[in-house]
Design a protein around this motif. Structure first.
Motif, PDB file in Angstrom:
ATOM      1  N   LYS A 112      70.776  53.693  16.147  1.00  0.00           N
ATOM      2  CA  LYS A 112      69.846  52.683  15.633  1.00  0.00           C
ATOM      3  C   LYS A 112      70.292  51.297  16.081  1.00  0.00           C
ATOM      4  O   LYS A 112      71.486  51.014  16.121  1.00  0.00           O
ATOM      5  CB  LYS A 112      69.814  52.733  14.104  1.00  0.00           C
ATOM      6  CG  LYS A 112      69.109  53.955  13.562  1.00  0.00           C
ATOM      7  CD  LYS A 112      68.729  53.745  12.108  1.00  0.00           C
ATOM      8  CE  LYS A 112      68.059  54.964  11.529  1.00  0.00           C
ATOM      9  NZ  LYS A 112      66.798  55.266  12.195  1.00  0.00           N
ATOM     10  N   ASP A 116      68.002  47.766  12.549  1.00  0.00           N
ATOM     11  CA  ASP A 116      67.616  48.960  11.803  1.00  0.00           C
ATOM     12  C   ASP A 116      68.800  49.552  11.045  1.00  0.00           C
ATOM     13  O   ASP A 116      68.628  50.148   9.983  1.00  0.00           O
ATOM     14  CB  ASP A 116      67.002  49.995  12.754  1.00  0.00           C
ATOM     15  CG  ASP A 116      65.698  49.496  13.340  1.00  0.00           C
ATOM     16  OD1 ASP A 116      64.940  48.841  12.603  1.00  0.00           O
ATOM     17  OD2 ASP A 116      65.438  49.724  14.536  1.00  0.00           O
ATOM     18  N   ASN A 117      70.001  49.374  11.608  1.00  0.00           N
ATOM     19  CA  ASN A 117      71.198  49.792  10.889  1.00  0.00           C
ATOM     20  C   ASN A 117      71.334  49.014   9.590  1.00  0.00           C
ATOM     21  O   ASN A 117      71.614  49.575   8.532  1.00  0.00           O
ATOM     22  CB  ASN A 117      72.439  49.534  11.750  1.00  0.00           C
ATOM     23  CG  ASN A 117      72.995  50.802  12.337  1.00  0.00           C
ATOM     24  OD1 ASN A 117      73.435  51.671  11.609  1.00  0.00           O
ATOM     25  ND2 ASN A 117      72.955  50.909  13.651  1.00  0.00           N
ATOM     26  N   CYS A 119      69.070  47.434   7.964  1.00  0.00           N
ATOM     27  CA  CYS A 119      67.940  47.684   7.047  1.00  0.00           C
ATOM     28  C   CYS A 119      68.040  49.027   6.347  1.00  0.00           C
ATOM     29  O   CYS A 119      67.224  49.302   5.464  1.00  0.00           O
ATOM     30  CB  CYS A 119      66.617  47.678   7.815  1.00  0.00           C
ATOM     31  SG  CYS A 119      66.100  46.065   8.311  1.00  0.00           S
ATOM     32  N   LEU A 120      68.952  49.861   6.766  1.00  0.00           N
ATOM     33  CA  LEU A 120      68.983  51.250   6.295  1.00  0.00           C
ATOM     34  C   LEU A 120      68.852  51.390   4.769  1.00  0.00           C
ATOM     35  O   LEU A 120      68.026  52.175   4.302  1.00  0.00           O
ATOM     36  CB  LEU A 120      70.252  51.937   6.807  1.00  0.00           C
ATOM     37  CG  LEU A 120      70.273  53.446   6.727  1.00  0.00           C
ATOM     38  CD1 LEU A 120      69.155  54.039   7.559  1.00  0.00           C
ATOM     39  CD2 LEU A 120      71.611  53.985   7.207  1.00  0.00           C
ATOM     40  N   VAL A 123      65.250  50.834   3.806  1.00  0.00           N
ATOM     41  CA  VAL A 123      64.353  51.901   4.267  1.00  0.00           C
ATOM     42  C   VAL A 123      64.570  53.170   3.430  1.00  0.00           C
ATOM     43  O   VAL A 123      63.620  53.853   3.063  1.00  0.00           O
ATOM     44  CB  VAL A 123      64.580  52.174   5.770  1.00  0.00           C
ATOM     45  CG1 VAL A 123      63.798  53.384   6.219  1.00  0.00           C
ATOM     46  CG2 VAL A 123      64.170  50.948   6.576  1.00  0.00           C
ATOM     47  N   ALA A 129      59.468  49.973   7.268  1.00  0.00           N
ATOM     48  CA  ALA A 129      60.428  49.416   8.218  1.00  0.00           C
ATOM     49  C   ALA A 129      60.131  47.958   8.557  1.00  0.00           C
ATOM     50  O   ALA A 129      61.049  47.131   8.656  1.00  0.00           O
ATOM     51  CB  ALA A 129      60.445  50.265   9.486  1.00  0.00           C
ATOM     52  N   ARG A 133      62.727  44.823   7.975  1.00  0.00           N
ATOM     53  CA  ARG A 133      63.189  43.939   9.052  1.00  0.00           C
ATOM     54  C   ARG A 133      62.918  42.482   8.695  1.00  0.00           C
ATOM     55  O   ARG A 133      63.763  41.617   8.891  1.00  0.00           O
ATOM     56  CB  ARG A 133      62.479  44.274  10.350  1.00  0.00           C
ATOM     57  CG  ARG A 133      63.037  45.506  10.999  1.00  0.00           C
ATOM     58  CD  ARG A 133      62.535  45.656  12.416  1.00  0.00           C
ATOM     59  NE  ARG A 133      62.780  47.023  12.842  1.00  0.00           N
ATOM     60  CZ  ARG A 133      61.891  47.789  13.440  1.00  0.00           C
ATOM     61  NH1 ARG A 133      60.694  47.325  13.724  1.00  0.00           N
ATOM     62  NH2 ARG A 133      62.195  49.018  13.771  1.00  0.00           N
ATOM     63  N   ARG A 150      68.462  43.208  18.306  1.00  0.00           N
ATOM     64  CA  ARG A 150      67.943  44.301  19.124  1.00  0.00           C
ATOM     65  C   ARG A 150      69.039  45.066  19.877  1.00  0.00           C
ATOM     66  O   ARG A 150      68.742  45.879  20.731  1.00  0.00           O
ATOM     67  CB  ARG A 150      66.923  43.764  20.140  1.00  0.00           C
ATOM     68  CG  ARG A 150      65.745  43.042  19.532  1.00  0.00           C
ATOM     69  CD  ARG A 150      64.817  43.948  18.760  1.00  0.00           C
ATOM     70  NE  ARG A 150      64.251  44.991  19.591  1.00  0.00           N
ATOM     71  CZ  ARG A 150      63.844  46.166  19.114  1.00  0.00           C
ATOM     72  NH1 ARG A 150      63.972  46.438  17.843  1.00  0.00           N
ATOM     73  NH2 ARG A 150      63.324  47.046  19.927  1.00  0.00           N
ATOM     74  N   ARG A 168      74.692  45.072   5.907  1.00  0.00           N
ATOM     75  CA  ARG A 168      74.076  46.287   5.370  1.00  0.00           C
ATOM     76  C   ARG A 168      74.507  46.474   3.917  1.00  0.00           C
ATOM     77  O   ARG A 168      73.687  46.799   3.051  1.00  0.00           O
ATOM     78  CB  ARG A 168      74.502  47.495   6.213  1.00  0.00           C
ATOM     79  CG  ARG A 168      73.930  48.816   5.722  1.00  0.00           C
ATOM     80  CD  ARG A 168      74.410  49.988   6.538  1.00  0.00           C
ATOM     81  NE  ARG A 168      75.866  50.099   6.464  1.00  0.00           N
ATOM     82  CZ  ARG A 168      76.593  50.859   7.267  1.00  0.00           C
ATOM     83  NH1 ARG A 168      76.009  51.566   8.204  1.00  0.00           N
ATOM     84  NH2 ARG A 168      77.893  50.903   7.148  1.00  0.00           N
TER      85      ARG A 168
ATOM     86  N   LYS B 212      68.193  61.183   9.296  1.00  0.00           N
ATOM     87  CA  LYS B 212      68.722  59.922   9.816  1.00  0.00           C
ATOM     88  C   LYS B 212      70.123  60.056  10.405  1.00  0.00           C
ATOM     89  O   LYS B 212      70.511  59.254  11.244  1.00  0.00           O
ATOM     90  CB  LYS B 212      68.781  58.860   8.704  1.00  0.00           C
ATOM     91  CG  LYS B 212      67.444  58.645   8.052  1.00  0.00           C
ATOM     92  CD  LYS B 212      67.015  57.192   8.148  1.00  0.00           C
ATOM     93  CE  LYS B 212      65.672  57.010   7.516  1.00  0.00           C
ATOM     94  NZ  LYS B 212      64.684  56.461   8.419  1.00  0.00           N
TER      95      LYS B 212
END
Lengths: 277, 302
Positions: A112, A116-117, A119-120, A123, A129, A133, A150, A168, B212
């Protein structure tokens, strides 16, 4: 060196209630007895800890004395043999998900992108998603991660990965954070920077932090209070809290790096080392 | 900056490994802008090493084909036993449309069997990972099923399912699911337990953890398994066709063998290799699409 048993009373005065006072602590371990194997080997016996709101507390002990076992129980991943976990006075023993836990490694998912990591946790809690973000991206600057949104985790340095892991952890949205040797994988210079950075960050964000470490310098640099854990569970001696001491941290905003050069720092460090024997 | 290396350097690089090449090409005139010079030289060395990786195997193949042609041309092995490479190419061209028709049949069986085999392998692996009892129950059966030679069960499959598509697809499924299952199971087990603990502290459900964390972690091994299965698929289909059928490269093979047309025999062998390689290439391409982060990792690894 260590005349164990007697020390815990006269160790350091003025510790005890520390930041907590009469208020209910943010997190409390009450009478923990822990085992690796359902009671055959006792790792930790009758350990009680408190963590006040917004406080940074370090738990110091030698490798293998059961520090991580304590954090696992506090996080709810395991249930203690005896004892309870209280979060703001509510019993959350054996229930994960109430406190943020940052394990020893950064544990970013290689598949990821950083955003996205980070945001885990959002999510996983069911946030779409795009919303997650949008919530995370404004924080990148503040966590020193601008421009990495990114990128893949493998493209970041150890320190940057750690920052992403902190972001995170922050987005888990709990006011209590547990850290397991958070900086041990970093090189010495990065480690010093990250410690100062983390202390400043956590105070700004009002997160209470319980960190475990075997590095006395790290404990004295970061903590408001220190618990010293003593014992050798592998040799059949369960660990106990040997002492609890307050770090005489100057309140005038001296940076952790500068504090580390003062006699008060060295004095405190010497005491901890003596307690560890 | 990066001037093309001269002929003599090329010669040198073909003898030594890249590591040996570097010292011999140290230029005595180096001195100005040393840093830049060195990086451009390293780039040139890299490029030459890359070219060598293509040239050397090609040369080897050329030598083998040359020797083969000579052996036949000088009558060391009589021509009716061994066709020359030129004759093989002729056979390939002459039978092109026939071979194409049979290839379509074989590829259809292989693809269908591979897709079903992958699905079966995936489901079995997930169940084995999720339930310990299933793992204990299936582990020996799955392993034993692989000790049975495909040639031995193929006639039985023909007996049970006839001469159509079914026995071929079944044989391909049997020979392809195993590498998928084995690679996925070991991929699922390779997940860092701390990562699962982390997911649990974030209140992740079992399904979220699988989706995941576990599945992405197993992808790498899954694709290695799929690569092996892809070659098994073609070979499995051909073997099944050997033992009975109306179309396919295996059927073509039995026919040309019976008519002693060894040039065509070699032609079809080459075609089967090419098809297998193409299928493996397809898997590699799929992997690149499915795992875009691998490229970043490889770049950092250097």
């Amino acid at each position: 060196m260590a005349d164990a048993g007697e020390k815990d009373v006269d160790a350091v005065a003025g510790a005890g209630a520390g930041a907590g006072g009469a208020a209910v602590p943010a997190l409390e371990a009450r009478g923990f007895t822990l085992s690796w194997d359902e009671g055959e080997h006792i790792v930790v016996e009758d350990v009680s800890l408190t963590l006040g709101a917004g406080e940074v507390v370090c738990l110091v002990g030698r490798s293998g004395c059961g520090k991580t076992t304590i954090l696992h129980a506090l996080s709810g991943l395991t249930t203690p043999l005896r004892g309870r976990v209280l979060l703001h006075g509510t019993d959350v023993t054996g229930q994960p998900g109430h406190v943020s836990y940052m394990l020893q490694k950064d544990l970013l998912l290689p598949n990821k992108r950083i955003v996205d990591n980070v945001c885990l946790p959002l999510v996983l809690a069911g946030m779409p998603a795009a919303d997650a973000r949008a919530k995370a991206e404004p924080l990148f600057e503040r966590f020193g991660l601008a421009g990495t949104e990114r990128m893949w985790p493998s493209e970041l340095s150890g320190g940057m990965r750690q920052r992403a892991a902190f972001l995170r952890t922050y987005l888990m949205g709990n006011d209590v954070t547990l850290l397991d040797e958070p900086f041990s994988a970093l090189d010495a210079l990065t480690r010093t920077d990250m410690r100062s950075w983390y202390c400043q960050m956590s105070r700004e964000l009002g997160m209470a932090t319980l960190a475990i470490t075997h590095d006395v310098d790290e404990a004295v640099t970061m903590a408001d209070r220190i618990y010293v854990l003593q014992g050798d569970p592998r040799a059949g001696v369960p660990s106990r809290v040997e002492a609890e001491l307050a770090v005489p941290r100057p309140s005038d905003g001296t940076s952790p790096a500068d504090f580390a050069l003062t006699p008060a720092f060295l004095d405190c460090k010497r005491k901890v080392l003596e307690l560890l024997g | 900056m990066a001037t093309e290396p001269t002929g003599e350097k090329d010669g040198a690089s073909q003898v030594g490994t890249p590591a040996e090449v570097r010292p011999t090409e140290a230029q005595p005139t180096a001195g100005h802008a040393g840093q830049e010079d060195r990086s451009s030289r390293r780039k040139a060395a890299l490029r030459r090493a890359k070219r060598r990786r293509v040239v050397v195997p090609l040369l080897t193949a050329a030598v083998i084909i040359g020797v083969w042609q000579a052996v036949v041309a000088f009558g060391i092995v009589p021509n009716f036993l061994l066709p020359s490479p030129v004759q093989v190419v002729y056979a390939l061209v002459a039978d092109a449309s026939l071979l194409a028709m049979h290839s379509v049949a074989t590829l259809t069986e292989a693809a269908l069997g591979l897709v079903i085999g992958t699905a079966v392998g995936f489901v079995v692996a997930v169940l084995m990972d999720r339930f310990e009892t299933v793992s204990l129950a299936l582990d020996p059966i799955v392993t034993v099923s692989q000790t049975i030679p495909t040639v031995a069960i193929a006639p039985l499959l023909v007996l049970w399912f006839g001469y159509g598509l079914a026995p071929k697809v079944v044989l391909v499924v049997i020979s392809t699911f195993f590498p998928i299952t084995v690679s996925l199971v070991s991929g699922f087990r390779s997940v860092d337990p701390d990562l699962i603990d982390l997911m649990r502290t974030m209140n992740a459900t079992r399904w979220q953890i699988f989706w995941k964390v576990k599945l992405p972690a197993a992808l790498d091994q899954f694709f290695s398994g799929l690569r092996i299965s892809a070659t098994y698929a073609i070979v499995g289909a051909v073997i099944a066709e050997w033992l009975g059928g109306f179309s396919g490269l295996g059927v073509y093979m039995t026919r040309v063998r019976k008519s002693f047309a060894y040039d065509r025999m070699f032609a079809v062998i080459i075609l089967i290799s090419v098809l297998s390689l193409a299928l493996m290439g397809l898997v590699d391409w799929l992997q690149r699409i499915a795992m875009p982060w691998k490229r970043a990792e490889r770049k950092e690894g250097r």
